[in-house]
Design a protein around this motif. Structure first.
Motif, PDB file in Angstrom:
ATOM      1  N   UNK A  13       0.842  -1.194   0.000  1.00 25.36           N
ATOM      2  CA  UNK A  13       0.000   0.000   0.000  1.00 25.36           C
ATOM      3  C   UNK A  13       0.873   1.237   0.000  1.00 25.36           C
ATOM      4  N   UNK A  14       0.377   2.291  -0.634  1.00 25.95           N
ATOM      5  CA  UNK A  14       1.026   3.605  -0.613  1.00 25.95           C
ATOM      6  C   UNK A  14       0.018   4.603  -0.112  1.00 25.95           C
ATOM      7  N   UNK A  15       0.489   5.624   0.507  1.00 24.62           N
ATOM      8  CA  UNK A  15      -0.361   6.681   1.033  1.00 24.62           C
ATOM      9  C   UNK A  15      -0.510   7.734  -0.059  1.00 24.62           C
ATOM     10  N   UNK A  16      -1.741   7.978  -0.490  1.00 23.22           N
ATOM     11  CA  UNK A  16      -2.041   9.020  -1.476  1.00 23.22           C
ATOM     12  C   UNK A  16      -3.066   9.952  -0.845  1.00 23.22           C
ATOM     13  N   UNK A  17      -2.631  11.162  -0.531  1.00 19.05           N
ATOM     14  CA  UNK A  17      -3.520  12.068   0.195  1.00 19.05           C
ATOM     15  C   UNK A  17      -3.824  11.464   1.549  1.00 19.05           C
ATOM     16  N   UNK A  18      -5.109  11.341   1.866  1.00 17.76           N
ATOM     17  CA  UNK A  18      -5.500  10.769   3.154  1.00 17.76           C
ATOM     18  C   UNK A  18      -5.936   9.312   3.032  1.00 17.76           C
ATOM     19  N   UNK A  19      -5.622   8.665   1.911  1.00 14.84           N
ATOM     20  CA  UNK A  19      -6.090   7.290   1.681  1.00 14.84           C
ATOM     21  C   UNK A  19      -4.913   6.337   1.488  1.00 14.84           C
ATOM     22  N   UNK A  20      -5.133   5.096   1.873  1.00  7.51           N
ATOM     23  CA  UNK A  20      -4.168   4.019   1.655  1.00  7.51           C
ATOM     24  C   UNK A  20      -4.580   3.290   0.386  1.00  7.51           C
ATOM     25  N   UNK A  21      -3.736   3.347  -0.640  1.00  9.37           N
ATOM     26  CA  UNK A  21      -4.079   2.777  -1.935  1.00  9.37           C
ATOM     27  C   UNK A  21      -3.186   1.586  -2.254  1.00  9.37           C
ATOM     28  N   UNK A  22      -3.769   0.478  -2.731  1.00  8.98           N
ATOM     29  CA  UNK A  22      -2.951  -0.688  -3.092  1.00  8.98           C
ATOM     30  C   UNK A  22      -2.242  -0.475  -4.423  1.00  8.98           C
ATOM     31  N   UNK A  23      -1.071  -1.073  -4.543  1.00  6.84           N
ATOM     32  CA  UNK A  23      -0.366  -1.088  -5.821  1.00  6.84           C
ATOM     33  C   UNK A  23      -0.802  -2.340  -6.558  1.00  6.84           C
ATOM     34  N   UNK A  24      -1.054  -2.203  -7.844  1.00  6.56           N
ATOM     35  CA  UNK A  24      -1.508  -3.335  -8.659  1.00  6.56           C
ATOM     36  C   UNK A  24      -0.726  -3.373  -9.965  1.00  6.56           C
ATOM     37  N   UNK A  25      -0.622  -4.563 -10.519  1.00  7.90           N
ATOM     38  CA  UNK A  25      -0.043  -4.737 -11.849  1.00  7.90           C
ATOM     39  C   UNK A  25       1.338  -4.157 -11.987  1.00  7.90           C
ATOM     40  N   UNK A  26       1.536  -3.392 -13.058  1.00  9.93           N
ATOM     41  CA  UNK A  26       2.846  -2.802 -13.351  1.00  9.93           C
ATOM     42  C   UNK A  26       3.299  -1.807 -12.292  1.00  9.93           C
ATOM     43  N   UNK A  27       2.362  -1.253 -11.541  1.00  7.53           N
ATOM     44  CA  UNK A  27       2.735  -0.304 -10.492  1.00  7.53           C
ATOM     45  C   UNK A  27       3.619  -0.973  -9.443  1.00  7.53           C
ATOM     46  N   UNK A  28       3.422  -2.263  -9.202  1.00  6.00           N
ATOM     47  CA  UNK A  28       4.250  -2.993  -8.237  1.00  6.00           C
ATOM     48  C   UNK A  28       5.691  -3.054  -8.729  1.00  6.00           C
ATOM     49  N   UNK A  29       5.893  -3.447  -9.988  1.00  4.34           N
ATOM     50  CA  UNK A  29       7.264  -3.552 -10.498  1.00  4.34           C
ATOM     51  C   UNK A  29       7.934  -2.181 -10.573  1.00  4.34           C
ATOM     52  N   UNK A  30       7.209  -1.152 -10.983  1.00  4.24           N
ATOM     53  CA  UNK A  30       7.789   0.199 -11.017  1.00  4.24           C
ATOM     54  C   UNK A  30       8.198   0.647  -9.622  1.00  4.24           C
ATOM     55  N   UNK A  31       7.367   0.361  -8.636  1.00  3.41           N
ATOM     56  CA  UNK A  31       7.653   0.732  -7.252  1.00  3.41           C
ATOM     57  C   UNK A  31       8.910   0.022  -6.746  1.00  3.41           C
ATOM     58  N   UNK A  32       8.993  -1.276  -6.966  1.00  2.00           N
ATOM     59  CA  UNK A  32      10.142  -2.047  -6.493  1.00  2.00           C
ATOM     60  C   UNK A  32      11.411  -1.600  -7.216  1.00  2.00           C
ATOM     61  N   UNK A  33      11.342  -1.384  -8.522  1.00  3.78           N
ATOM     62  CA  UNK A  33      12.515  -0.919  -9.265  1.00  3.78           C
ATOM     63  C   UNK A  33      12.971   0.450  -8.792  1.00  3.78           C
ATOM     64  N   UNK A  34      12.032   1.330  -8.500  1.00  2.00           N
ATOM     65  CA  UNK A  34      12.393   2.666  -8.020  1.00  2.00           C
ATOM     66  C   UNK A  34      13.086   2.591  -6.657  1.00  2.00           C
ATOM     67  N   UNK A  35      12.690   1.639  -5.832  1.00  2.00           N
ATOM     68  CA  UNK A  35      13.278   1.493  -4.501  1.00  2.00           C
ATOM     69  C   UNK A  35      14.621   0.771  -4.544  1.00  2.00           C
ATOM     70  N   UNK A  36      14.711  -0.270  -5.360  1.00  2.00           N
ATOM     71  CA  UNK A  36      15.873  -1.152  -5.315  1.00  2.00           C
ATOM     72  C   UNK A  36      16.800  -1.017  -6.512  1.00  2.00           C
ATOM     73  N   UNK A  37      16.336  -0.423  -7.573  1.00  2.00           N
ATOM     74  CA  UNK A  37      17.135  -0.343  -8.782  1.00  2.00           C
ATOM     75  C   UNK A  37      16.988  -1.617  -9.599  1.00  2.00           C
ATOM     76  N   UNK A  38      17.454  -1.608 -10.824  1.00  2.00           N
ATOM     77  CA  UNK A  38      17.327  -2.789 -11.676  1.00  2.00           C
ATOM     78  C   UNK A  38      18.175  -3.941 -11.155  1.00  2.00           C
ATOM     79  N   UNK A  39      17.739  -5.138 -11.458  1.00  2.00           N
ATOM     80  CA  UNK A  39      18.500  -6.334 -11.061  1.00  2.00           C
ATOM     81  C   UNK A  39      19.807  -6.353 -11.850  1.00  2.00           C
ATOM     82  N   UNK A  40      20.876  -6.899 -11.243  1.00  2.00           N
ATOM     83  CA  UNK A  40      22.154  -6.969 -11.965  1.00  2.00           C
ATOM     84  C   UNK A  40      22.016  -7.914 -13.169  1.00  2.00           C
TER      85      UNK A  40
END
Length: 154
Positions: free
Chosen positions: A124-151
């Motif tokens: 979940x991510x906080x958007x405004x005052x709501x907790x919103x789930x990440x779905x589909x491609x948003x999950x991979x974009x989120x993880x890549x943004x946090x961890x960077x691309x796999x070696x």
């Protein structure tokens, strides 16, 4: 298996006036502030805030900005400890007394080194005052943004 996460506690209540309370926290929920009437449904907010910039959950304040009160009793402590354990997030818990009414302040840190999920595996991510789930491609974009691309493999 990782060591259990135990929340840090300050049980002696900090006494503040209603005016100072509202000046300190503000009256509008946003990415870093959540009002909860009771400690029953904390997990989603902890997950969402920890995946953003962190924040504060005020237990004992209703969505209509009424300070309803919530003591830091055994049931509340047990619930908070359960959420800290399930999420692996080190929560900072403090008792407040707002014009004589007990409120629990839970500070949620930003977690950068891993992905925090709910017990059922949702991110979940906080958007405004709501907790919103990440779905589909948003999950991979989120993880890549946090961890960077796999070696690259050879």
């Amino acid at each position: 298996m990782a060591a259990p996460v135990i929340p840090s506690l300050v049980l002696a209540p900090q006494r503040i006036s209603r005016r100072r309370f509202w000046r300190r926290f503000g009256r509008l929920e946003h990415e870093r502030l959540e009002f909860k009437r009771s400690p029953v449904a904390l997990q989603e907010s902890v997950v969402a805030m920890s995946m953003n910039a962190g924040g504060v959950i005020l237990v004992g304040v209703s969505d209509d900005r009424t300070v309803t009160g919530s003591p830091l009793d055994q049931a509340a402590l047990d619930r908070i400890a359960f959420v800290a354990h399930e999420t692996g997030v080190a929560l900072d818990v403090r008792a407040l007394e707002v014009a004589g009414t007990p409120v629990v302040m839970i500070r949620v840190p930003r977690v950068r080194d891993r992905v925090v999920t709910t017990s059922d595996g949702r991110i979940l991510r906080r958007l405004g005052s709501a907790n919103q789930p990440l779905r589909g491609d948003a999950v991979s974009r989120f993880v890549l943004a946090r961890c960077g691309p796999a070696p690259a493999s050879y």
